[in-house]
Write a protein that holds these residues in place. Structure first.
Motif, PDB file in Angstrom:
ATOM      1  N   ASP A  34      -6.586   1.940   5.668  1.00  0.00           N
ATOM      2  CA  ASP A  34      -6.607   0.773   4.773  1.00  0.00           C
ATOM      3  C   ASP A  34      -5.986  -0.437   5.461  1.00  0.00           C
ATOM      4  O   ASP A  34      -6.493  -1.552   5.343  1.00  0.00           O
ATOM      5  N   LEU A  35      -4.872  -0.205   6.147  1.00  0.00           N
ATOM      6  CA  LEU A  35      -4.186  -1.319   6.818  1.00  0.00           C
ATOM      7  C   LEU A  35      -5.056  -1.913   7.916  1.00  0.00           C
ATOM      8  O   LEU A  35      -5.146  -3.132   8.056  1.00  0.00           O
ATOM      9  N   GLU A  55       0.252   9.481  -5.413  1.00  0.00           N
ATOM     10  CA  GLU A  55       0.523  10.889  -5.076  1.00  0.00           C
ATOM     11  C   GLU A  55       1.368  11.566  -6.156  1.00  0.00           C
ATOM     12  O   GLU A  55       1.138  12.723  -6.502  1.00  0.00           O
ATOM     13  N   ILE A  60       9.339   4.386   2.506  1.00  0.00           N
ATOM     14  CA  ILE A  60       9.007   5.340   1.436  1.00  0.00           C
ATOM     15  C   ILE A  60       8.919   6.764   1.988  1.00  0.00           C
ATOM     16  O   ILE A  60       9.333   7.718   1.334  1.00  0.00           O
ATOM     17  N   ASN A  74      -0.324  10.171   6.202  1.00  0.00           N
ATOM     18  CA  ASN A  74      -1.033   9.193   5.406  1.00  0.00           C
ATOM     19  C   ASN A  74      -2.095   8.449   6.206  1.00  0.00           C
ATOM     20  O   ASN A  74      -2.033   7.240   6.387  1.00  0.00           O
ATOM     21  N   VAL A 125       7.362  -0.931   4.604  1.00  0.00           N
ATOM     22  CA  VAL A 125       7.502  -0.300   3.276  1.00  0.00           C
ATOM     23  C   VAL A 125       7.009   1.151   3.320  1.00  0.00           C
ATOM     24  O   VAL A 125       7.653   2.050   2.778  1.00  0.00           O
ATOM     25  N   ALA A 126       5.871   1.372   4.005  1.00  0.00           N
ATOM     26  CA  ALA A 126       5.316   2.741   4.084  1.00  0.00           C
ATOM     27  C   ALA A 126       6.310   3.682   4.777  1.00  0.00           C
ATOM     28  O   ALA A 126       6.519   4.814   4.338  1.00  0.00           O
ATOM     29  N   ILE A 127       6.945   3.202   5.838  1.00  0.00           N
ATOM     30  CA  ILE A 127       7.922   4.026   6.561  1.00  0.00           C
ATOM     31  C   ILE A 127       9.145   4.282   5.686  1.00  0.00           C
ATOM     32  O   ILE A 127       9.651   5.401   5.607  1.00  0.00           O
ATOM     33  N   LEU A 140       0.819  -1.222   0.000  1.00  0.00           N
ATOM     34  CA  LEU A 140       0.000   0.000   0.000  1.00  0.00           C
ATOM     35  C   LEU A 140       0.848   1.265   0.000  1.00  0.00           C
ATOM     36  O   LEU A 140       0.481   2.265  -0.618  1.00  0.00           O
ATOM     37  N   GLY A 141       1.988   1.223   0.692  1.00  0.00           N
ATOM     38  CA  GLY A 141       2.889   2.383   0.726  1.00  0.00           C
ATOM     39  C   GLY A 141       3.354   2.756  -0.675  1.00  0.00           C
ATOM     40  O   GLY A 141       3.377   3.933  -1.047  1.00  0.00           O
ATOM     41  N   SER A 142       3.711   1.738  -1.468  1.00  0.00           N
ATOM     42  CA  SER A 142       4.170   1.984  -2.848  1.00  0.00           C
ATOM     43  C   SER A 142       3.012   2.504  -3.701  1.00  0.00           C
ATOM     44  O   SER A 142       3.198   3.388  -4.548  1.00  0.00           O
ATOM     45  N   LEU A 201      -3.986   5.587   4.414  1.00  0.00           N
ATOM     46  CA  LEU A 201      -3.191   4.355   4.349  1.00  0.00           C
ATOM     47  C   LEU A 201      -3.301   3.586   5.666  1.00  0.00           C
ATOM     48  O   LEU A 201      -3.509   2.367   5.669  1.00  0.00           O
ATOM     49  N   TRP A 257       1.922  -9.645   7.350  1.00  0.00           N
ATOM     50  CA  TRP A 257       1.501  -8.757   6.251  1.00  0.00           C
ATOM     51  C   TRP A 257       1.467  -7.310   6.737  1.00  0.00           C
ATOM     52  O   TRP A 257       1.975  -6.412   6.074  1.00  0.00           O
ATOM     53  N   GLN A 296       3.781  -4.188   5.359  1.00  0.00           N
ATOM     54  CA  GLN A 296       3.170  -2.985   4.785  1.00  0.00           C
ATOM     55  C   GLN A 296       3.665  -1.727   5.512  1.00  0.00           C
ATOM     56  O   GLN A 296       3.987  -0.719   4.873  1.00  0.00           O
ATOM     57  N   TYR A 353       0.320   4.209  -2.718  1.00  0.00           N
ATOM     58  CA  TYR A 353       0.025   5.602  -2.364  1.00  0.00           C
ATOM     59  C   TYR A 353       1.108   6.549  -2.902  1.00  0.00           C
ATOM     60  O   TYR A 353       0.788   7.631  -3.393  1.00  0.00           O
ATOM     61  N   ALA A 354       2.376   6.116  -2.798  1.00  0.00           N
ATOM     62  CA  ALA A 354       3.465   6.974  -3.294  1.00  0.00           C
ATOM     63  C   ALA A 354       3.293   7.216  -4.789  1.00  0.00           C
ATOM     64  O   ALA A 354       3.441   8.350  -5.270  1.00  0.00           O
TER      65      ALA A 354
END
Lengths: 108, 211
Positions: free
Chosen positions: B30-31, A49, B54, B24, B50-52, A41-43, B27, B43, B47, A45-46
């Motif tokens: 969603d999680l 955006e 990014i 976010n 990866v979010a952190i 999900l992070g990818s 996001l 999972w 997630q 959203y990035a």
């Protein structure tokens, strides 16, 4: 006009498939079903955006819900410019596809 | 990894996401929603990780001063540690401190290991603590109560990393300069989390514009 990356193209096509219900969870689910890989999900959203800044998608916030811990959904839609980019990328890929003997007739 | 029905997402992962990817909110929602529909702890953690990851470059860009300060403090800690040990080229830069460390040589295993971990942790905690106090003093956010609450965070991070790092000592020695980066990372993490906790409010590290 710059071309879309593989990931951006997949995200945009998934948005089109989902229509009005395109927010994080179904986007990730659809991507995973189509690509057979775990979607992050992070990818997503990035990428969304970045595309929103380029004017390829627009987003709007929905109502917060209890099952989401009081957090709102963010719905995404492809813009006209986004549609033009998808078609342009499709044409480019089709041109590249043609005239490659190894890829013709479904043989690898 | 599976989970029982109707449970909350991992609290630590949720906490880290709220602070390190604070803009976010959808996001995060969603999680929570996907987790509630049966996604696993593994999972959820992947997630969040990866979010952190990014969101990290954006944080570094926004808080470059704090990032450089953290990197400098952790590098100084590692260099001070290196120069504490005498070698063929130079004597110990801190002979009295080294004498305390050297007492551990006369202790039998496993207590020698415990002594060594306690010493390294105390050494690093002192430098990290000095860095945290300096940072808070400069930003006019020095509060004794918050400082005391942050101290266990610093110590726990350092103890965990100091116990874990010797397990990879063979690997680290082959990494040359990158091994130094890895060795310098625990004080940096301890500083960031200690500074964060000592500032008292959620997301305050992110809100702080300068040190």
């Amino acid at each position: 006009m710059s071309h879309l990356s593989d990931f951006e193209l997949i995200v945009l096509l998934v948005l089109l498939r989902l229509g009005d219900g395109a927010y994080g969870v179904p986007i990730a689910q659809e991507m995973q079903e189509q690509t057979k890989r775990e979607a992050k999900l992070g990818s997503i959203y990035a990428s969304l955006e970045r595309m929103e800044k380029k004017g390829l998608v627009v987003s709007e916030l929905g109502e917060p819900t209890k099952e989401r811990g009081g957090r709102a959904k963010r719905y995404f839609h492809v813009t006209k410019q986004g549609m033009r980019q998808i078609r342009e990328t499709q044409r480019t890929l089709a041109r590249l596809w043609k005239g490659v003997p190894e890829l013709e007739g479904g043989r690898s | 990894m599976t989970k029982p029905e109707s449970v909350e997402p991992p609290k630590l992962a949720k906490w880290l996401l709220e602070r390190l990817s604070p803009q976010n909110e959808p996001l995060a929602g969603d999680l929570i929603e996907a987790f509630g529909r049966g996604r696993s702890y593994g999972w959820y953690w992947r997630q969040v990780f990866v979010a952190i990851l990014i969101a990290l470059p954006e944080h570094v860009r926004k808080h470059l001063t704090l990032f450089l300060y953290t990197a400098t403090c952790s590098a100084v800690t590692s260099i001070a540690w290196y120069f504490m040990f005498p070698n063929a080229a130079h004597g110990s830069a801190f002979p009295r401190i080294f004498a305390v460390y050297a007492r551990g040589y006369g202790i039998d295993w496993p207590w020698s290991f415990v002594y060594q971990i306690a010493f390294v942790t105390a050494f690093e905690a002192a430098t990290v603590w000095a860095a945290v106090i300096t940072c808070l003093a400069i930003s006019h956010q020095l509060r004794l109560r918050n400082l005391l609450q942050a101290f266990p965070v610093v110590v726990v991070v350092l103890v965990i990393s100091n116990v874990a790092l010797p397990l990879f000592s063979g690997l680290l020695s082959n990494l040359q300069w990158f091994g130094w980066v890895i060795v310098s990372t625990p004080p940096a993490i301890a500083f960031i989390l200690g500074n964060w906790k000592a500032k008292g409010s959620p997301g305050s590290l992110i809100k702080a514009k300068s040190v």
